[in-house]
Motif scaffolding. Structure first.
Motif, mmCIF file in Angstrom:
data_model
loop_
_atom_site.group_PDB
_atom_site.id
_atom_site.type_symbol
_atom_site.label_atom_id
_atom_site.label_comp_id
_atom_site.label_asym_id
_atom_site.label_seq_id
_atom_site.Cartn_x
_atom_site.Cartn_y
_atom_site.Cartn_z
ATOM 1 N N ALA A 41 3.203 8.107 -7.628
ATOM 2 C CA ALA A 41 1.923 8.557 -7.079
ATOM 3 C C ALA A 41 0.968 7.396 -6.831
ATOM 4 C CB ALA A 41 1.272 9.567 -8.029
ATOM 5 N N ASN A 42 1.081 6.339 -7.636
ATOM 6 C CA ASN A 42 0.195 5.184 -7.494
ATOM 7 C C ASN A 42 0.730 4.125 -6.535
ATOM 8 O OD1 ASN A 42 -1.577 6.304 -9.318
ATOM 9 N ND2 ASN A 42 -0.831 5.145 -11.070
ATOM 10 N N SER A 43 1.925 4.343 -6.009
ATOM 11 C CA SER A 43 2.522 3.330 -5.139
ATOM 12 C C SER A 43 1.789 3.244 -3.807
ATOM 13 C CB SER A 43 4.002 3.648 -4.896
ATOM 14 O OG SER A 43 4.144 4.829 -4.123
ATOM 15 N N LYS A 44 1.829 2.062 -3.228
ATOM 16 C CA LYS A 44 1.180 1.852 -1.931
ATOM 17 C C LYS A 44 1.839 2.700 -0.848
ATOM 18 C CE LYS A 44 -0.259 -2.903 -2.971
ATOM 19 N NZ LYS A 44 -0.077 -4.336 -2.627
ATOM 20 N N ALA A 45 3.152 2.855 -0.940
ATOM 21 C CA ALA A 45 3.869 3.625 0.076
ATOM 22 C C ALA A 45 3.411 5.078 0.077
ATOM 23 C CB ALA A 45 5.376 3.541 -0.171
ATOM 24 N N TRP A 46 3.256 5.678 -1.121
ATOM 25 C CA TRP A 46 2.835 7.074 -1.177
ATOM 26 C C TRP A 46 1.377 7.227 -0.766
ATOM 27 C CZ3 TRP A 46 3.795 11.787 -0.540
ATOM 28 C CH2 TRP A 46 2.946 12.784 -1.002
ATOM 29 N N THR A 47 0.522 6.301 -1.188
ATOM 30 C CA THR A 47 -0.888 6.372 -0.813
ATOM 31 C C THR A 47 -1.042 6.347 0.705
ATOM 32 O OG1 THR A 47 -1.566 5.276 -2.868
ATOM 33 C CG2 THR A 47 -3.138 5.259 -1.044
ATOM 34 N N ALA A 48 -0.309 5.446 1.353
ATOM 35 C CA ALA A 48 -0.379 5.346 2.808
ATOM 36 C C ALA A 48 0.226 6.579 3.473
ATOM 37 C CB ALA A 48 0.334 4.086 3.281
ATOM 38 N N ALA A 49 1.367 7.032 2.958
ATOM 39 C CA ALA A 49 2.035 8.194 3.547
ATOM 40 C C ALA A 49 1.160 9.438 3.438
ATOM 41 C CB ALA A 49 3.374 8.430 2.853
ATOM 42 N N ARG A 50 0.523 9.616 2.292
ATOM 43 C CA ARG A 50 -0.327 10.796 2.108
ATOM 44 C C ARG A 50 -1.489 10.787 3.091
ATOM 45 N NH1 ARG A 50 -2.913 11.605 -3.701
ATOM 46 N NH2 ARG A 50 -3.866 9.633 -3.050
ATOM 47 N N SER A 51 -2.095 9.624 3.301
ATOM 48 C CA SER A 51 -3.196 9.529 4.262
ATOM 49 C C SER A 51 -2.715 9.840 5.675
ATOM 50 C CB SER A 51 -3.812 8.126 4.216
ATOM 51 O OG SER A 51 -4.398 7.870 2.952
ATOM 52 N N GLN A 52 -1.538 9.331 6.028
ATOM 53 C CA GLN A 52 -0.986 9.593 7.353
ATOM 54 C C GLN A 52 -0.683 11.076 7.544
ATOM 55 O OE1 GLN A 52 2.430 7.041 7.675
ATOM 56 N NE2 GLN A 52 1.243 5.177 7.325
ATOM 57 N N ILE A 53 -0.134 11.702 6.507
ATOM 58 C CA ILE A 53 0.206 13.125 6.593
ATOM 59 C C ILE A 53 -1.052 13.971 6.730
ATOM 60 C CG2 ILE A 53 1.147 15.068 5.269
ATOM 61 C CD1 ILE A 53 3.175 13.001 4.096
ATOM 62 N N GLN A 54 -2.076 13.647 5.946
ATOM 63 C CA GLN A 54 -3.321 14.411 6.025
ATOM 64 C C GLN A 54 -3.961 14.289 7.401
ATOM 65 O OE1 GLN A 54 -5.491 12.808 2.683
ATOM 66 N NE2 GLN A 54 -4.643 14.295 1.250
ATOM 67 N N ASP A 176 6.260 -1.147 -5.121
ATOM 68 C CA ASP A 176 5.506 -1.737 -4.015
ATOM 69 C C ASP A 176 6.275 -2.885 -3.371
ATOM 70 O OD1 ASP A 176 3.460 0.044 -4.398
ATOM 71 O OD2 ASP A 176 2.198 -1.335 -5.544
ATOM 72 N N LYS A 177 7.077 -3.577 -4.178
ATOM 73 C CA LYS A 177 7.872 -4.678 -3.633
ATOM 74 C C LYS A 177 9.108 -4.170 -2.896
ATOM 75 C CE LYS A 177 8.253 -6.959 -7.537
ATOM 76 N NZ LYS A 177 8.641 -8.018 -8.520
ATOM 77 N N SER A 178 9.760 -3.156 -3.448
ATOM 78 C CA SER A 178 11.033 -2.705 -2.877
ATOM 79 C C SER A 178 10.864 -1.711 -1.737
ATOM 80 C CB SER A 178 11.906 -2.083 -3.972
ATOM 81 O OG SER A 178 11.273 -0.944 -4.523
ATOM 82 N N VAL A 179 9.781 -0.937 -1.749
ATOM 83 C CA VAL A 179 9.561 0.039 -0.681
ATOM 84 C C VAL A 179 8.068 0.073 -0.351
ATOM 85 C CG1 VAL A 179 9.535 1.932 -2.381
ATOM 86 C CG2 VAL A 179 9.898 2.445 0.040
ATOM 87 N N PRO A 180 7.588 -0.945 0.375
ATOM 88 C CA PRO A 180 6.158 -1.048 0.670
ATOM 89 C C PRO A 180 5.640 0.034 1.608
ATOM 90 C CG PRO A 180 7.393 -2.728 1.851
ATOM 91 C CD PRO A 180 8.356 -2.091 0.901
ATOM 92 N N SER A 181 6.520 0.645 2.379
ATOM 93 C CA SER A 181 6.089 1.708 3.285
ATOM 94 C C SER A 181 7.259 2.639 3.551
ATOM 95 C CB SER A 181 5.567 1.126 4.605
ATOM 96 O OG SER A 181 6.611 0.442 5.292
ATOM 97 N N VAL A 182 6.938 3.866 3.961
ATOM 98 C CA VAL A 182 7.971 4.854 4.279
ATOM 99 C C VAL A 182 7.568 5.613 5.530
ATOM 100 C CG1 VAL A 182 8.769 5.175 1.907
ATOM 101 C CG2 VAL A 182 6.875 6.561 2.766
ATOM 102 N N GLY A 183 8.547 6.243 6.157
ATOM 103 C CA GLY A 183 8.263 7.094 7.299
ATOM 104 C C GLY A 183 7.857 8.480 6.837
#
Length: 212
Positions: A41-54, A176-183
């Motif tokens: 939940a605190n990962s950068k990938a999830w934070t960014a993905a959640r904002s994109q989804i919203q 954050d190092k291994s999966v910095p972003s997701v689709g």
């Protein structure tokens, strides 16, 4: 957070709980605690993905919120009438059954309607979480090796733990190092849970910024 924990349950259970200590310099040694759901939940990938989804599904989510409020307003008179009837002299299960069934039918229809409105956003959330969760086990192992942890527990399994024993932030840092972003757009034939293991790792790898 409850829905989020349900989405992560399989990945969290798959995360190793005991490890042999490595040779890395330790900040924590021996027993540590970690919350895998919080790490994701605190990962950068999830934070960014959640904002994109919203943002991408704002119209549907707003419609769902509007309908949820309207449905509650529609149900309240029925519930009040049922409660009044239940307090009346001579009330019985048989006499109250039609009202109870009417409320239940309306609730089920409302749940189905809200599910249809929120399904695209929930599908995108599940897809994003699955990509991050595919790297969770590796992130846990990297964090415990770096800190010479021999036994890793969930916080609720420990009677007491010093704050320094919590390596959740370290796991998040590894994620954050291994999966910095997701689709957030799953393939047309994708279903939640089918991407465990290598298949789930591929989308995250494709979204990873290219190095030198």
């Amino acid at each position: 957070m409850t829905k989020f924990k349900h989405m992560l349950l399989a990945a969290a259970l798959a995360a190793p709980v005991a490890f042999t200590a490595g040779n890395a310099t330790a900040q924590v040694s021996g027993i540590a605690v970690a919350n895998p759901e919080q790490a994701v939940a605190n990962s950068k990938a999830w934070t960014a993905a959640r904002s994109q989804i919203q943002a991408q599904y704002k119209t549907q989510l707003d419609q769902a919120n509007t309908r949820r409020t309207a449905i509650q307003a529609e149900l309240q008179p029925l519930v009040t009438a049922y409660q009044t009837a239940a307090r009346a002299p001579g009330a019985s299960e048989a006499s109250l059954r039609p009202q109870a069934q009417a409320i239940q039918t309306k609730q089920q229809a409302a749940q189905q309607e809200l599910a249809r409105l929120t399904e695209p956003a929930q599908r995108a959330e599940s897809y994003a979480i699955e990509q991050i969760s595919a790297k969770l086990s590796d992130a846990v192992q990297a964090a415990v090796r770096a800190r010479n942890v021999t036994l890793l527990l969930r916080p609720e399994a420990a009677l007491f733990a010093q704050p320094a024993a919590d390596i959740t932030p370290a796991i998040t840092a590894e994620l954050d190092k291994s999966v910095p972003s997701v689709g957030i757009t799953p393939p047309a034939n994708w279903q939640p849970g089918q991407g465990q293991g290598a298949a789930a790792a591929q989308p995250a790898q494709r979204s990873r910024p290219q190095g030198r």
